[in-house]
Design a protein around this motif. Sequence first.
Motif, mmCIF file in Angstrom:
data_model
loop_
_atom_site.group_PDB
_atom_site.id
_atom_site.type_symbol
_atom_site.label_atom_id
_atom_site.label_comp_id
_atom_site.label_asym_id
_atom_site.label_seq_id
_atom_site.Cartn_x
_atom_site.Cartn_y
_atom_site.Cartn_z
ATOM 1 N N ASP A 190 32.800 -60.675 -8.255
ATOM 2 C CA ASP A 190 31.427 -60.315 -8.645
ATOM 3 C C ASP A 190 30.733 -59.590 -7.491
ATOM 4 O O ASP A 190 29.515 -59.741 -7.299
ATOM 5 N N SER A 191 31.487 -58.861 -6.718
ATOM 6 C CA SER A 191 30.939 -58.263 -5.482
ATOM 7 C C SER A 191 31.319 -56.788 -5.379
ATOM 8 O O SER A 191 32.319 -56.353 -5.959
ATOM 9 N N GLU A 192 30.510 -56.073 -4.601
ATOM 10 C CA GLU A 192 30.774 -54.632 -4.409
ATOM 11 C C GLU A 192 30.459 -54.226 -2.985
ATOM 12 O O GLU A 192 29.539 -54.797 -2.376
ATOM 13 N N LYS A 245 34.586 -61.055 -12.372
ATOM 14 C CA LYS A 245 35.227 -62.348 -12.060
ATOM 15 C C LYS A 245 36.684 -62.337 -12.516
ATOM 16 O O LYS A 245 37.490 -63.134 -12.066
ATOM 17 N N ILE A 274 38.011 -57.346 -2.787
ATOM 18 C CA ILE A 274 36.651 -57.291 -3.335
ATOM 19 C C ILE A 274 36.740 -56.724 -4.749
ATOM 20 O O ILE A 274 37.338 -55.659 -4.956
ATOM 21 N N SER A 276 39.453 -52.857 -2.478
ATOM 22 C CA SER A 276 38.561 -53.021 -3.627
ATOM 23 C C SER A 276 39.306 -52.618 -4.887
ATOM 24 O O SER A 276 40.083 -51.651 -4.865
ATOM 25 N N LYS A 282 27.883 -56.898 -1.212
ATOM 26 C CA LYS A 282 26.914 -57.836 -1.792
ATOM 27 C C LYS A 282 27.448 -58.378 -3.112
ATOM 28 O O LYS A 282 28.177 -57.686 -3.829
ATOM 29 N N ASP A 283 27.073 -59.635 -3.395
ATOM 30 C CA ASP A 283 27.517 -60.201 -4.661
ATOM 31 C C ASP A 283 26.383 -60.132 -5.675
ATOM 32 O O ASP A 283 25.309 -59.594 -5.391
ATOM 33 N N ARG A 284 26.641 -60.677 -6.853
ATOM 34 C CA ARG A 284 25.669 -60.560 -7.945
ATOM 35 C C ARG A 284 24.324 -61.222 -7.597
ATOM 36 O O ARG A 284 23.289 -60.872 -8.124
ATOM 37 N N ASN A 313 24.593 -60.940 0.968
ATOM 38 C CA ASN A 313 25.328 -59.892 1.689
ATOM 39 C C ASN A 313 26.337 -60.476 2.680
ATOM 40 O O ASN A 313 26.085 -61.515 3.272
ATOM 41 N N TYR A 317 36.428 -61.838 -2.837
ATOM 42 C CA TYR A 317 34.988 -61.597 -3.054
ATOM 43 C C TYR A 317 34.844 -61.100 -4.480
ATOM 44 O O TYR A 317 35.015 -59.907 -4.750
ATOM 45 N N ARG A 351 34.414 -56.225 -8.520
ATOM 46 C CA ARG A 351 33.041 -56.335 -9.049
ATOM 47 C C ARG A 351 32.913 -57.310 -10.221
ATOM 48 O O ARG A 351 31.814 -57.609 -10.659
#
Length: 337
Positions: A210-212, A184, A180, A156, A229-231, A235, A208, A182
């Motif tokens: 826009d995801s966390e 774009k 991953i 991440s 999960k994305d925006r 999931n 992945y 968070r």
Amino acid sequence: MIKTDILIIGAGPVGLFAVFEAGLMKLRCHLIDIVSVPGGQLTELYPKKPIYDIPGYPKILAGKLISNLLKQAKPFKPGFTLGERAESFKKVGDFFEISTNMGTKLQGKVIFIAGGLGSMEPRKPKISLIDKFERKGIEFYVKDPDAYLNKKISISGGGDSALDWAIYFSKKSKYPINLIHRSKSFRANKDSVDKIFELSKAGKINLYLDSEVFSINGRNNHLKSLSVKDRNEINYTLETDYWFPLFGLVPKLGPIGNWGLDIVKNAIKVDNTNNYSTNIKGIFAIGDINTYDGKLKLILCGFHEATLAVHGAYEIIYPDKKKTLKYTTIQGVSGFD
Ligand SMILES: Cc1cc2nc3c(=O)[nH]c(=O)nc-3n(C[C@H](O)[C@H](O)[C@H](O)COP(=O)(O)OP(=O)(O)OC[C@H]3O[C@@H](n4cnc5c(N)ncnc54)[C@H](O)[C@@H]3O)c2cc1C
């Protein structure tokens, strides 16, 4: 037990240069750094930025300066304990003994604290179970890259460190790497960002954006998978043996703050008329971590402090020997042509 002349806490530019200066005086050094690669702020914060105020180099990339310093130190065979934090010290006979957070014990006749802004501690995501699985699948540093090869890896982060490791592992692993982030867009160097999209197209990296990661799941006391999960609240479950949340490092003075040293505004007070010695005889502080009237937090000032501290160390280690200053142009440096 590691035994040496000078134990150096911090393998940033100042600690590395101290090895060279000590080597000229035939003093051996061993460096300890919580970060798993040498270089301090230059490696962790700005490896690809040019520096313009290193004497003799009109312009040099921070990462290149560190590789040059390592090359310059190499003939003197410094030891390294990386990925470990110096926690405490005690006196054992004529030696100082430092213990790290991993239980390693190291002895030196003198200690140099070249800890910069403090030990670089990882920024940890606030997710439950993170502490339970730390070093059991959740890794904040890549200490031994080969140990993770052919494991299912998720990373991440959107900075240089996250992207560089994703690229590194994607070239060696038989599984695609999950990256991953968070947002774009990435904050990293453009070449690395282009490479990530290339490797994603080639199926070597699963992106992945826009995801966390919002939860972690383990089995048998080891990480097993991540829930992402994305925006749009969609999931995913990513089977993961090792997750590297690489969200940057935060410097903290940490345990050194409790060593009985004179601390002024998070820095160690030194005597700049006496080789940058601290209030504890045999412990010197050099580079960004020290303070005195007129202090400037610059690499070249740290190099000067390291040089004088080595002379101070020599007087403690060899109180009866005469100390002479010899030019490298005259005596040469063994190991260099
Ligand atoms: C973006 C940016 C740009 C900069 N540009 C310039 C510039 O152009 N010119 C210039 O001269 N300076 C510049 N600087 C400042 C320069 O980076 C610092 O002066 C320099 O890094 C100080 O070196 P150091 O070796 O003292 O400490 P650091 O580089 O901070 O290294 C200290 C090391 O000690 C480790 N450490 C600390 N405590 C412990 C512990 N208890 N156990 C184990 N390890 C520990 C840390 O993890 C770290 O790796 C810049 C800084 C930044 C952030």
